[in-house]
Design an enzyme around this catalytic site. Structure first.
Site: not given
Ligand code: GLN
Ligand code: ZN
Length: 759
Positions: A19, A436, A488, A609, A647, A669, A698
């Site tokens: 990495k 979030g 967060e 997933e 996601c 998404e 993204h």
């Molecule tokens: N609440 C999380 C954030 O906003 C959700 C992240 C995700 O869906 N991977 O980061």
């Molecule tokens: Zn997400």
């Protein structure tokens, strides 16, 4: 004698050396010679480790600069036009450009797509096939590495994805055609590869066909026989490797292919061992993948010995032993984990230790258990200690789980009633919110690190985080969002954060597993019964709500996502562990409600997933997964609004399960697929509120008001106005503030525009 081999070793390095080297190379800090040297040392070191453990046939070609499927695309010359430079040969930079999205000119070009490797958390680079695709050997990497291994005195067993799995995993670009038709074109290239390998002195080659663990259409199944009949190079032995699941309806097929050996996943496909034994032709090698390559628990040598002994008697020299799949999916070496609790540590085995487990089994089989002395005694002790440990088994947790009733997983009233009960929230039509997280600045990371390392006291840390919360609230109010979040800042990772606050979890220091390219994750280890010693998010959310009149959304990671992104104990069904998680999180949801938080989001980013590879197993998974979500969400009053977020948006086939979660609002998404996902809503009337992501987080591009408005109008074709939310498609933590502020302002503008239009 029993032969030991390995399907693949983690390439990233015990200290993530690969990495570091990759990222230094990409940033220009080191040159290509230095990068190549790091790779060479890693390969040498990994072969040596395997040889020392007694592995006879060493995997070659498992090392990769980014991804083994991309390696194969280069080897076969499957290089999309947009990446081709002036020179014909595909060099390392072409390779990185494909993975990371750059044209030879240096301009951005759409990167090759990346997607999940079967049901693992590893992502491969999806090959792109065009009509009439050419396959021309275009890379020497595999052959060079074979020579390298031979020079070092090892017996190489090159590892290649087989032609059918390779085609299956790719995608058709441009004019539509059946990928399977490419088999005629790809086979000569495979033939050449095998011939070249033979010429280098290779005796065994491992051809991976993991798609034999999937539900395959008939034409694909039928292709196997003729493909493998034609892939013959005299004097070169082929080991066909299948992993990640039982063979089921492909069992007979796999046993009878014209190859010299078959590898099966004897962990997930343990029940098939006997059938395989009776169906396998008597000249073939059987490689029994007996050590779990997908999890980190130490094996019980006596139990495995009992399984293997009759097989050994029957097969003699024709028995090979291996991990169930490549060890790519487990961390490298437990040896360096000196901070793990000693008792827990002895229950674990990482890649290196798994090889030692194989070696012990070999000795038990070849020389008898009595010859094994200390190694066996230590393994037995560890198994014994895990079985009875008080650290694992908590009577209160088990009792509470046993007392779960169906009512506990049901909200008080149906959605329509709840929606009326939630009218006091006073949200406008097309309410706006985010998922979030807000940008995790260097400053935030620094403060968290200092706190962790004890350089910052608890109250200073708290103040710093509260300042951050104030800041994001101020920004959100200025932008005009309707439902706010606290951002967060206190979370390093959405799973690790909760794992660290729950009982039953352990964390390694170096337990990294490659996710894609240079990116690694360090999954928490769920070793015991899960419980919540104290509230985990309440004080942050309460503080945030105290700073604004707008509703503040509480934010939790759901039980299924925590489960799917952890190494999970294997001594009880996953469903049971998930229920324990659900009960712990349910308490958090109720505490948030009590603290005056009226909207609570339970993220289930990884629910989709976790779907099993075989459709026949979906229903069982979905039943317990959805139940766990509902258990988490249903302790609250009708007036409390529950959100969830997911996601990956390929929901079409599990729509009814998503609806059965019965969240008041779901955000998903959809932006990258231009709301294509919403087509599913034509056939399925999703009953509750929904926020299809209106822009792709993204990418650093700022979406225009017009593009967001257009997407919302598209969404309105499928979703009634009074149930449509407006939000980005995922959390914003990886983005920078300037673009986030602009994008959200445009998003709010679009929502206001729609409201005026609707009025
Ligand atoms: N609440 C999380 C954030 O906003 C959700 C992240 C995700 O869906 N991977 O980061
Ligand atoms: Zn997400």
């Amino acid at each position: 004698m029993t032969t030991l081999h390995n399907l693949g070793f983690p390439r990233i390095g015990a200290r993530r050396e690969l990495k570091r080297a990759l990222e230094s190379y990409w940033s220009g800090a080191i040159d290509q010679t230095a990068l190549l040297e790091t790779g060479r040392i890693l390969r040498q070191c990994h072969w040596q480790v395997q040889a020392e453990a007694g592995i006879e046939w060493l995997p070659v070609g498992d090392f990769s600069w980014y991804d083994q499927v991309l390696d194969l695309s280069l080897l076969l010359g499957v290089i999309p036009e947009r990446f081709k430079g002036e020179r014909a040969e595909a060099d390392l930079d072409t390779y990185f450009r494909m993975a990371r999205g750059r044209a030879p000119s240096g301009e951005p070009a759409p990167a090759c797509e990346m997607t999940k490797w079967f049901d693992t958390n590893y992502h491969y680079i999806v090959p792109e096939f065009i009509a009439g695709q050419d396959f021309q050997l275009s890379s020497d990497k595999l052959f060079d590495e074979v020579e390298e291994a031979i020079r070092l005195g090892y017996r190489p067993k090159p590892v290649l994805l087989g032609p059918l799995s390779y085609l299956w995993l790719g995608k058709v670009k441009g004019e539509a055609f059946n990928k399977l038709d490419l088999i005629e074109r790809i086979l000569p290239a495979y033939g050449l590869i095998l011939t070249k390998l033979k010429a280098l002195g290779v005796q065994w080659v491992q051809l991976d066909e993991p798609i034999l663990a999937l539900d395959l259409p008939n034409d694909w199944r039928q292709a196997f026989e003729s493909v493998y009949t034609r892939l013959q190079v005299k004097g070169l032995n082929k080991l066909l490797a299948v992993y990640f699941g039982p063979l089921k309806d492909n069992l007979n097929l796999a046993c009878n292919l014209p190859v010299d050996g078959l590898h099966i996943d004897a962990v997930r496909g343990a029940d098939e061992l006997n059938t395989v034994l009776s169906w396998l032709s008597s000249y073939k090698v059987l490689s029994v993948g007996i050590i779990d390559g997908r999890n980190i628990w130490r094996a019980d040598p006596d139990a495995l010995f009992e399984t293997l002994r009759p097989i050994k008697e029957r097969l003699g020299e024709r028995l090979w032993l291996a991990p169930s799949c490549s060890l790519l999916h487990v961390p490298v070496d437990l040896e360096q984990e000196d901070r793990l609790n000693g008792e827990i540590r002895q229950w674990l085995a990482f890649a290196r230790q798994k090889l030692d487990e194989l070696s012990l089994l070999k000795q038990m089989l070849d020389q008898g258990p009595d010859s094994c002395g200390e190694a066996l005694a230590a393994a037995r002790l560890a198994v014994e200690s895990r079985r009875g440990s008080e650290r694992i088994h908590k009577a209160e947790v088990k009792q509470r789980c046993a007392g779960i009733t169906p009512e506990m997983a049901r909200r008080g009233a149906p959605f329509a009633t709840r929606k009326r009960a939630q009218a006091y929230l006073n949200l406008p039509l097309f309410p706006t919110t985010t998922i979030g997280s807000f940008p995790q600045t260097d400053e935030i990371r620094r403060v968290r690190r200092q706190f962790r390392q004890g350089e910052l006291g608890a109250s200073e840390y708290q103040r710093a985080m509260e300042r951050e919360i104030d800041l994001v609230i101020e920004k959100q109010e200025r932008i005009g969002l309707d439902v706010l979040v606290h951002g967060e800042p206190e979370r390093n990772d959405m799973v690790e954060y909760f794992g660290e606050l729950l009982d039953g979890f352990a964390f390694s220091q170096y337990g990294w597993v490659q996710s894609y390219g240079s990116r690694c994750v360090k999954p928490p280890i769920i070793y015991g019964d899960v419980s919540r010693p104290a509230p985990m998010t309440v004080s942050w959310s309460r503080y945030a709500q105290s700073r604004t009149k707008k509703p503040m959304k509480g934010m939790l990671t759901g039980p299924v996502t925590i489960l799917n992104w952890s190494f999970v104990r294997d001594d009880q069904p996953r469903a049971e562990t998930c229920r324990q998680l659900a009960l712990a999180l349910r308490d958090e949801v109720c505490d948030l409600e009590r603290a005056g938080i009226n909207i609570i989001q339970i993220d289930e980013a990884a629910l989709r997933e976790g779907l099993p590879l075989r459709k026949g197993d979906w229903q069982h998974y979905l039943e317990w997964a959805i139940e766990a979500f509902r258990l988490t969400a249903s302790g609250v009053d009708d007036k409390t609004q529950i959100h969830t977020h997911m996601c990956y948006s390929e929901f079409n086939d599990i729509m009814d399960a998503i609806a059965a979660m019965d969240a008041d609002v779901i955000t998903i998404e959809t932006s990258r697929s231009d709301m294509e996902l919403l087509a599913a809503f034509e056939h399925f009337d999703y009953p509750n509120d929904i926020g299809p992501g209106v822009y792709d987080i993204h990418s650093p591009n700022v979406p225009s008001v017009e593009s967001i408005t257009a997407l919302l109008y598209k969404a309105l074709e499928h979703i009634p106005a009074d149930r449509l939310w407006v939000n980005p498609d995922c959390g914003l933590k990886t983005r920078g503030w300037p673009e986030v502020e602009k994008a959200l302002a445009n998003m709010v503008c679009a929502a206001i525009f729609l409201r005026t239009d609707a009025a």
